[in-house]
Design an enzyme around this catalytic site. Structure first.
Site, PDB file in Angstrom:
ATOM      1  N   SER A 150       0.697  -1.239   0.076  1.00 56.11           N
ATOM      2  CA  SER A 150       0.232  -0.071  -0.085  1.00 56.11           C
ATOM      3  C   SER A 150       0.547   1.730  -0.204  1.00 56.11           C
ATOM      4  O   SER A 150       0.479   2.413  -0.551  1.00 56.11           O
ATOM      5  CB  SER A 150      -0.967   0.150   1.356  1.00 56.11           C
ATOM      6  OG  SER A 150      -1.638  -0.873   0.715  1.00 56.11           O
ATOM      7  N   LYS A 156      -8.513  -5.820  11.573  1.00 56.25           N
ATOM      8  CA  LYS A 156      -9.898  -5.001  10.945  1.00 56.25           C
ATOM      9  C   LYS A 156     -11.247  -6.059  11.451  1.00 56.25           C
ATOM     10  O   LYS A 156     -11.625  -5.092  11.379  1.00 56.25           O
ATOM     11  CB  LYS A 156      -9.988  -6.515   9.991  1.00 56.25           C
ATOM     12  CG  LYS A 156      -8.914  -5.550   8.867  1.00 56.25           C
ATOM     13  CD  LYS A 156      -8.958  -6.747   7.120  1.00 56.25           C
ATOM     14  CE  LYS A 156      -8.384  -6.868   6.769  1.00 56.25           C
ATOM     15  NZ  LYS A 156      -8.664  -6.976   4.826  1.00 56.25           N
ATOM     16  N   ALA A 186     -13.573 -19.130   4.282  1.00 56.51           N
ATOM     17  CA  ALA A 186     -15.061 -18.453   4.404  1.00 56.51           C
ATOM     18  C   ALA A 186     -14.692 -17.333   5.570  1.00 56.51           C
ATOM     19  O   ALA A 186     -14.907 -17.589   6.803  1.00 56.51           O
ATOM     20  CB  ALA A 186     -15.476 -19.720   5.044  1.00 56.51           C
ATOM     21  N   GLY A 187     -13.049 -16.954   5.580  1.00 56.43           N
ATOM     22  CA  GLY A 187     -11.872 -15.981   6.794  1.00 56.43           C
ATOM     23  C   GLY A 187     -12.694 -14.283   6.343  1.00 56.43           C
ATOM     24  O   GLY A 187     -13.868 -14.187   5.244  1.00 56.43           O
ATOM     25  N   ARG A 212     -12.559 -25.193   4.284  1.00 61.48           N
ATOM     26  CA  ARG A 212     -11.982 -26.765   4.930  1.00 61.48           C
ATOM     27  C   ARG A 212     -12.606 -27.145   6.152  1.00 61.48           C
ATOM     28  O   ARG A 212     -13.225 -27.720   6.321  1.00 61.48           O
ATOM     29  CB  ARG A 212     -10.286 -26.047   5.271  1.00 61.48           C
ATOM     30  CG  ARG A 212      -9.513 -27.392   5.983  1.00 61.48           C
ATOM     31  CD  ARG A 212      -8.366 -26.945   5.654  1.00 61.48           C
ATOM     32  NE  ARG A 212      -8.035 -25.733   7.141  1.00 61.48           N
ATOM     33  CZ  ARG A 212      -6.841 -25.056   7.142  1.00 61.48           C
ATOM     34  NH1 ARG A 212      -6.299 -25.584   6.625  1.00 61.48           N
ATOM     35  NH2 ARG A 212      -6.504 -24.139   7.733  1.00 61.48           N
TER      36      ARG A 212
HETATM   37  P1  NAP Z   1      -8.056 -15.510   7.181  1.00 60.31           P
HETATM   38  O1  NAP Z   1      -9.227 -14.696   7.464  1.00 60.31           O
HETATM   39  O2  NAP Z   1      -7.342 -15.598   7.688  1.00 60.31           O
HETATM   40  O3  NAP Z   1      -8.855 -16.746   5.775  1.00 60.31           O
HETATM   41  C1  NAP Z   1      -7.968 -18.405   5.649  1.00 60.31           C
HETATM   42  C2  NAP Z   1      -9.023 -18.437   4.893  1.00 60.31           C
HETATM   43  O4  NAP Z   1      -8.254 -19.844   3.909  1.00 60.31           O
HETATM   44  C3  NAP Z   1      -9.841 -19.737   5.474  1.00 60.31           C
HETATM   45  O5  NAP Z   1     -11.296 -19.825   5.013  1.00 60.31           O
HETATM   46  C4  NAP Z   1      -9.408 -20.409   6.337  1.00 60.31           C
HETATM   47  O6  NAP Z   1      -9.850 -22.281   5.717  1.00 60.31           O
HETATM   48  C5  NAP Z   1      -8.454 -21.102   4.333  1.00 60.31           C
HETATM   49  N1  NAP Z   1      -7.018 -21.747   4.205  1.00 60.31           N
HETATM   50  C6  NAP Z   1      -6.184 -20.996   5.143  1.00 60.31           C
HETATM   51  N2  NAP Z   1      -5.038 -22.381   5.050  1.00 60.31           N
HETATM   52  C7  NAP Z   1      -5.497 -23.330   4.065  1.00 60.31           C
HETATM   53  C8  NAP Z   1      -5.665 -25.084   3.853  1.00 60.31           C
HETATM   54  N3  NAP Z   1      -3.879 -25.279   4.040  1.00 60.31           N
HETATM   55  N4  NAP Z   1      -6.203 -25.250   2.868  1.00 60.31           N
HETATM   56  C9  NAP Z   1      -7.234 -24.900   2.720  1.00 60.31           C
HETATM   57  N5  NAP Z   1      -8.011 -24.172   3.748  1.00 60.31           N
HETATM   58  C10 NAP Z   1      -6.931 -22.490   3.969  1.00 60.31           C
HETATM   59  O7  NAP Z   1      -7.781 -14.387   5.747  1.00 60.31           O
HETATM   60  P2  NAP Z   1      -8.117 -13.817   4.890  1.00 60.31           P
HETATM   61  O8  NAP Z   1      -7.720 -12.539   5.409  1.00 60.31           O
HETATM   62  O9  NAP Z   1      -9.639 -14.002   4.734  1.00 60.31           O
HETATM   63  O10 NAP Z   1      -6.946 -13.647   3.063  1.00 60.31           O
HETATM   64  C11 NAP Z   1      -6.590 -14.655   2.570  1.00 60.31           C
HETATM   65  C12 NAP Z   1      -6.094 -14.712   1.196  1.00 60.31           C
HETATM   66  O11 NAP Z   1      -6.438 -13.788   0.667  1.00 60.31           O
HETATM   67  C13 NAP Z   1      -4.921 -14.255   2.107  1.00 60.31           C
HETATM   68  O12 NAP Z   1      -3.606 -14.773   0.372  1.00 60.31           O
HETATM   69  C14 NAP Z   1      -4.837 -12.961   1.649  1.00 60.31           C
HETATM   70  O13 NAP Z   1      -3.203 -12.274   1.181  1.00 60.31           O
HETATM   71  C15 NAP Z   1      -5.283 -12.390   0.099  1.00 60.31           C
HETATM   72  N6  NAP Z   1      -6.231 -11.251   0.150  1.00 60.31           N
HETATM   73  C16 NAP Z   1      -5.449 -10.470  -1.060  1.00 60.31           C
HETATM   74  C17 NAP Z   1      -6.608  -9.536  -0.557  1.00 60.31           C
HETATM   75  C18 NAP Z   1      -6.715  -8.513  -1.519  1.00 60.31           C
HETATM   76  O14 NAP Z   1      -7.243  -7.226  -2.062  1.00 60.31           O
HETATM   77  N7  NAP Z   1      -5.888  -9.260  -3.077  1.00 60.31           N
HETATM   78  C19 NAP Z   1      -7.300  -8.874   0.240  1.00 60.31           C
HETATM   79  C20 NAP Z   1      -7.098  -9.450   0.855  1.00 60.31           C
HETATM   80  C21 NAP Z   1      -6.584 -11.222   1.170  1.00 60.31           C
HETATM   81  P3  NAP Z   1     -10.201 -22.590   7.454  1.00 60.31           P
HETATM   82  O15 NAP Z   1     -10.556 -21.921   7.922  1.00 60.31           O
HETATM   83  O16 NAP Z   1     -10.199 -23.977   6.953  1.00 60.31           O
HETATM   84  O17 NAP Z   1      -8.822 -22.354   8.432  1.00 60.31           O
END
Ligand code: NAP
Length: 291
Positions: free
Chosen positions: A22, A71, A133-134, A157
């Site tokens: 950012s 957040k 579902a995060g 998952r």
């Molecule tokens: P989060 O709240 O921690 O959620 C992570 C998600 O990934 C959960 O659904 C988790 O499943 C799943 N997961 C993690 N490891 C896994 C594995 N080994 N196998 C299967 N599922 C797995 O994270 P978040 O903030 O949502 O971010 C998720 C991703 O999006 C990150 O890579 C982040 O960098 C990216 N992101 C990108 C942007 C963008 O602007 N492009 C914005 C925000 C986030 P469980 O519930 O089973 O743990």
């Protein structure tokens, strides 16, 4: 850029924060538009969040972004939040309005702008599969439901979390959602009649770049639009397979970019033209790819 007595302070709080892209975007915009502002990263541990918000308020900063892990928690220290941030239950952008701190969530808007721009499609009347579902999944699921998705399936998952998000969408926005696990047959059956597939998990992100959240080879075809919100690498394994199968394949760089543009416009009360946005995006992509 010369910092002087009138320089406006904007920034980002998170932990860790060193990886954040950012500052590149916001400082470039300020420089190129001759706006006297500087964007600074602040590493704030969970224990220090309340002190950090007090400090930012006391220093009368113009606004700031909020990233992982703050957040959700930050909401209790703000004076109010937008309707969308309330629905998502998370804030990624704070604006100081006359000493009051207002929270917004620009992740959903950033995602939507990028999705429409880069795929040429909308959500209205479509069937959508959301993998994960995060926090990011919640922002995107809320947005897709608000945008009129016909059916939505949340695949995760941890199935309890998929159910929780699916129930939340049905109870608060529109009764369009179901849920399933990400094991092969569950995912395949659930995705079968979806046109849009969005990966919101971190599976496939650097350094585990050979991983894919679903068995894409036997699921995807040329009728799918696949959006992976990961941007490092720029082409995940999921997107590589999607391309091979003839699907539309888009990465998450645009989401990151547009949520930032949206935040900057809010802080400075300005609206960029299409030409300006194109110029910023070209620079941003180049800068991110070079790092
Ligand atoms: P989060 O709240 O921690 O959620 C992570 C998600 O990934 C959960 O659904 C988790 O499943 C799943 N997961 C993690 N490891 C896994 C594995 N080994 N196998 C299967 N599922 C797995 O994270 P978040 O903030 O949502 O971010 C998720 C991703 O999006 C990150 O890579 C982040 O960098 C990216 N992101 C990108 C942007 C963008 O602007 N492009 C914005 C925000 C986030 P469980 O519930 O089973 O743990």
């Amino acid at each position: 850029m010369i910092i002087n007595g009138s320089t406006k302070i904007i920034g980002i709080i998170g932990d860790p924060i060193e990886h954040s892209k950012s500052p590149i975007l916001h400082n470039y915009i300020s420089d190129s538009k001759n706006i006297n502002a500087v964007y600074v990263p602040f590493r704030v541990s969970p224990d220090s969040l309340q002190d950090a918000i007090r400090g930012l308020r006391g220093l009368n900063v113009v606004g700031f972004n909020v990233t992982v892990p703050h957040k959700n928690k930050v909401i209790e220290y703000l004076d109010g939040v937008s309707e969308e941030a309330r629905l998502i239950g998370a804030v990624n952008t704070v604006k100081n309005v006359g000493g009051k701190l207002w929270g917004y969530n620009t992740d959903g808007d950033g995602f939507l702008m990028s999705f429409k721009e880069e795929t040429g499609h909308s959500f209205s009347g479509k069937n959508v599969a959301i993998i994960g579902a995060g926090g990011a999944a919640r922002a995107i699921a809320v947005k897709a439901a608000l945008e009129g998705a016909d059916k939505m399936v949340i695949l995760n998952r941890t199935i309890d979390k998929a159910k929780e998000l699916s129930d939340y969408i049905n109870d608060n926005i529109s009764d369009c959602s179901s849920f399933a696990g990400i094991e092969h047959n569950d995912a395949k059956n659930a995705i079968m009649d979806c046109q849009i597939i969005i990966n919101t998990t971190s599976v496939g992100m650097y350094p585990s770049t050979d991983k894919c959240p679903i068995e894409a080879n036997s699921i995807l075809n040329d009728r799918h639009i696949v959006y992976d919100i990961i941007y490092n690498p720029v082409k995940t394994e999921l997107l590589k397979v999607a391309e091979k199968k003839g699907s539309i394949a888009v990465n998450g760089l645009g989401m990151l970019f547009y949520q930032g543009i949206n935040a900057y416009e809010k802080w400075m009360d300005i609206e960029f033209s299409e030409n300006e946005i194109e110029q910023f995006y070209t620079m941003f992509k180049k800068a991110v790819l070079e790092i």
